[in-house]
Write a protein that holds these residues in place. Structure first.
Motif: not given
Length: 230
Positions: A108-109, A113, A116-117, A134, A136-138, A141
């Motif tokens: 999840s952390e 991310y 998926t990204e 995204d 920001n998500a990368i 992570a």
């Protein structure tokens, strides 16, 4: 022969592939793209998630943690000293604690991310969430993986393997998740040599060979990905 419905860069699928290889099992592999929600796959697992192990009897066992428990119940005793879930109650609790750490918290952390990204979105239509990554998500992570790496280093500073004296589900789960991140070149190995040495030991095992041969179409792995000596 059992059949494993998996996705090559689903870390939970990779964990189960490692477990099966360590147990000397060679299932037939069926690749799934979970976002496509294939009807035949949904009949096996209505949740539409990978991995799912289907026995010759037709029994479908969904989810990495459930598969791990199932395999220990049905094959564990026959492995003798190679059992991946220890015999003692205290030791089993520690393996399960770390299994949850990597299959849930790390996923999840970090892995969720990045996979998926940087991978899944390349093959998904816009209708199901595909598109540019995204950033920001990368970035989140990449920041999170650092403290997970330090935690692995801390554990290995006190133990032979993550959960104790023997290789267990904990090591395979951690290595499966890190293998996905490592493919993308997002593991800062130079920040913890102890964690790096542990990972080199795990990825040098015969069970890891198939994973190191996986490739994302159009995306080469980090240069050191399949190098057993980094």
């Amino acid at each position: 022969m059992a059949t494993l419905h998996h996705s090559p860069f689903c870390p939970h699928s990779r964990f189960v592939r490692l477990v099966l290889a360590e147990m000397g099992m060679e299932p037939a592999l069926v690749e799934e793209r979970p976002w496509e929600r294939r009807d035949a796959f949904l009949l096996i697992n209505p949740a539409g998630t990978t991995p799912v192990l289907v026995e010759q009897t037709g029994l479908a066992v969904p989810g990495a943690g459930i598969i791990a428990e199932y395999l220990d119940e049905t094959r564990g005793l026959g492995l003798n000293g190679r059992r991946l879930l220890p015999n003692g109650t205290t030791a089993r609790v520690e393996v399960r604690r770390l299994l949850d750490w990597f299959l849930v918290k790390f996923d999840s952390e970090v892995t969720g991310y990045l996979v998926t990204e940087k991978i899944s979105k390349r093959f998904m239509t816009s209708a199901v969430g595909g598109g540019p990554p995204d950033m920001n998500a990368i970035r989140a992570a990449r920041a999170n993986v650092r403290y997970h790496l330090k935690y692995i280093g801390y554990l290995m500073g006190h133990r032979k393997w993550l959960a104790g004296d023997d290789l267990t589900y904990a090591d395979l789960a951690a290595a499966a998740h890190l293998s996905c991140v490592d493919y993308l070149g997002d593991v800062p190995w130079d920040e913890d040599e102890t964690a790096k040495d542990w990972y080199a030991r795990v990825k040098s095992r015969p069970s890891f060979r198939a994973l190191l041969g996986d490739r994302v179409p159009g995306m080469a792995p980090a240069d050191h990905y399949a190098d057993l000596d980094f």
